[in-house]
Enzyme design. Structure first.
Site, short mmCIF file in Angstrom:
data_model
loop_
_atom_site.label_atom_id
_atom_site.label_comp_id
_atom_site.label_asym_id
_atom_site.label_seq_id
_atom_site.Cartn_x
_atom_site.Cartn_y
_atom_site.Cartn_z
CD1 TRP A 13 -2.45 1.73 0.24
CD2 TRP A 13 -2.77 1.30 2.43
NE1 TRP A 13 -3.48 2.51 0.68
CE2 TRP A 13 -3.70 2.26 2.02
CE3 TRP A 13 -2.79 0.87 3.75
CZ2 TRP A 13 -4.63 2.82 2.90
CZ3 TRP A 13 -3.72 1.41 4.62
CH2 TRP A 13 -4.63 2.37 4.20
CG HIS B 173 11.03 -6.15 4.94
ND1 HIS B 173 9.88 -5.38 4.94
CD2 HIS B 173 10.78 -7.15 4.05
CE1 HIS B 173 9.00 -5.90 4.09
NE2 HIS B 173 9.53 -6.96 3.53
NE ARG C 85 -2.62 -4.78 9.06
CZ ARG C 85 -2.98 -5.68 8.15
NH1 ARG C 85 -2.07 -6.33 7.45
NH2 ARG C 85 -4.26 -5.91 7.93
CB SER D 183 -1.42 -10.29 7.57
OG SER D 183 -1.06 -10.02 6.25
P1 A3P Z 1 -4.07 -8.81 5.11
O1 A3P Z 1 -3.38 -10.13 5.00
O2 A3P Z 1 -4.50 -8.49 6.50
O3 A3P Z 1 -5.19 -8.66 4.13
P2 A3P Z 1 2.67 -6.18 2.90
O4 A3P Z 1 2.34 -5.41 1.69
O5 A3P Z 1 3.50 -5.43 3.89
O6 A3P Z 1 3.16 -7.54 2.60
O7 A3P Z 1 1.29 -6.35 3.70
C1 A3P Z 1 0.26 -7.14 3.20
C2 A3P Z 1 -1.02 -6.76 3.88
O8 A3P Z 1 -1.46 -5.48 3.38
C3 A3P Z 1 -2.15 -7.74 3.59
O9 A3P Z 1 -3.00 -7.68 4.74
C4 A3P Z 1 -2.77 -7.09 2.35
O10 A3P Z 1 -4.08 -7.52 2.08
C5 A3P Z 1 -2.73 -5.63 2.76
N1 A3P Z 1 -2.81 -4.71 1.62
C6 A3P Z 1 -2.28 -4.86 0.39
N2 A3P Z 1 -2.58 -3.81 -0.39
C7 A3P Z 1 -3.31 -2.96 0.37
C8 A3P Z 1 -3.92 -1.70 0.11
N3 A3P Z 1 -3.85 -1.12 -1.07
N4 A3P Z 1 -4.61 -1.11 1.12
C9 A3P Z 1 -4.69 -1.70 2.34
N5 A3P Z 1 -4.14 -2.89 2.64
C10 A3P Z 1 -3.45 -3.52 1.66
#
Ligand code: A3P
Length: 320
Positions: free
Chosen positions: A73, A131, A153, A161
């Site tokens: 995101w 990271h 988070r 997740s």
């Molecule tokens: P969930 O598994 O709770 O749905 P990262 O990108 O750091 O790997 O994190 C992944 C998490 O961010 C996942 O959470 C994913 O669904 C969520 N995510 C991905 N794109 C997103 C967006 N545009 N807005 C909000 N959450 C998002």
């Protein structure tokens, strides 16, 4: 240059067998190095190469996250914000590229490309993601002025997740990872770049010490008030939205473009179209909601996680 790289490779190969080791969440084991649990196959070498060879620039923008805290995101939001005058929203690169293809992953690229020349060739301002915990970056990087944007988070949602993500990452031959086992690993700090709480703390402290170079964002705040947070982000990056942009709804456009609903339904993010990446595009999208932990964690799990969060991060993260 390559001589220096060889020295780092050798040091890494020598060190890995001596490190505390635990099972991983998927194929690679995790080893504890400089206080953090890192994948023995990739992350330790990536970190060492960054520490030994990465030359940061004052104009760099570095998105730092613990995995599963909103990397995808924020990659999208920062990319859209800093490049907002270069692209039209109707033909935006984010419509046809996963954010991981647009934002180089620092410790991944430095390893795969076997030389820093790729990173050096990127035009300024470079926008990279990482990271690596703040405390493990060399001091020179903390004083040379790259801007770090950190997003954290609620650990309960991070655990769920990550557990769901492990399901996708584990090869079919491996038995599923139970939630109880995932929970134990996570609480014990044995998660990628964990302990999760120490990772958060490293950036939280830095954001208090040098607020002009470290911005601390929270996923739940971003979900609750995305416009406010994106404006904050733009100001921090030295690119505040002008009154005209605000009137024209540019902030809304960016938030809409990068929303879970929009990104997760794009063709590029729905299908495995390239095996070039370690993580396939669809795996970055699951629910994108706050509070999914309520559907999975037992009251005992919640109590223990809340207790650790209270002990380590009192006043930093709310426990809801
Ligand atoms: P969930 O598994 O709770 O749905 P990262 O990108 O750091 O790997 O994190 C992944 C998490 O961010 C996942 O959470 C994913 O669904 C969520 N995510 C991905 N794109 C997103 C967006 N545009 N807005 C909000 N959450 C998002």
């Amino acid at each position: 240059e390559s001589q220096g790289y060889q020295t780092t490779y050798k040091r890494c190969n020598d060190i890995i067998p001596t490190l505390p080791r635990d099972t991983g969440w998927w194929l690679s084991n995790l080893c504890q190095y400089q206080g953090f649990w890192l994948s023995s196959s990739h992350a330790i070498l990536g970190l060492m190469l960054v520490q030994d060879h990465f030359m940061s620039k004052p104009t760099d923008i570095i998105l730092a996250t613990s995995p599963k805290c909103g990397t995808t995101w924020l990659r999208a939001l920062i990319f859209a914000t800093i490049n907002r005058t270069s692209y039209d929203f109707a033909t935006h690169p984010l419509l046809t590229n996963n954010p991981q293809a647009l934002v180089p992953f620092l410790e991944g690229h430095i390893r795969v490309n076997d030389s820093t020349s790729f990173l050096e060739s990127l035009p300024s301002p470079r926008f990279l993601s990482t990271h690596i915990p703040y405390s493990l970056f060399p001091d020179s990087m903390k004083t040379s002025g790259p801007k770090f944007v950190y997003v954290c988070r609620n650990p309960k949602d991070v655990l769920v997740s990550k557990w769901k993500f492990a399901e996708k990452m584990r090869p079919k031959e491996m038995p599923p990872l139970s939630l109880q086992d995932a929970f134990e690993l996570f609480c014990n700090g044995v998660s990628h770049y964990g302990p999760f709480w120490d990772h958060v703390l490293s950036y939280w402290k830095a954001s208090l010490e040098t607020p002009e170079t470290v911005l601390f964002l929270i996923y739940e705040d971003m979900k609750r008030e995305p416009l406010v947070q994106v404006k904050r982000l733009a100001e921090f990056l030295g690119k505040p939205f002008s009154p005209e942009e605000e009137r024209e709804g540019v902030v809304q456009e960016i938030v809409r473009l990068c929303s879970f609903k929009n990104l997760s339904t794009l063709e590029v993010n729905k299908s495995i179209i390239s095996t070039e990446y370690f993580v396939q595009n669809p795996y970055f999208f699951r629910k994108g909601e706050v509070g999914d932990w309520e559907n999975h964690l037992t009251p005992e799990m919640v109590a223990r996680l809340d207790q650790i969060t209270k002990e380590k991060l009192e006043g930093i993260l709310c426990d809801k």
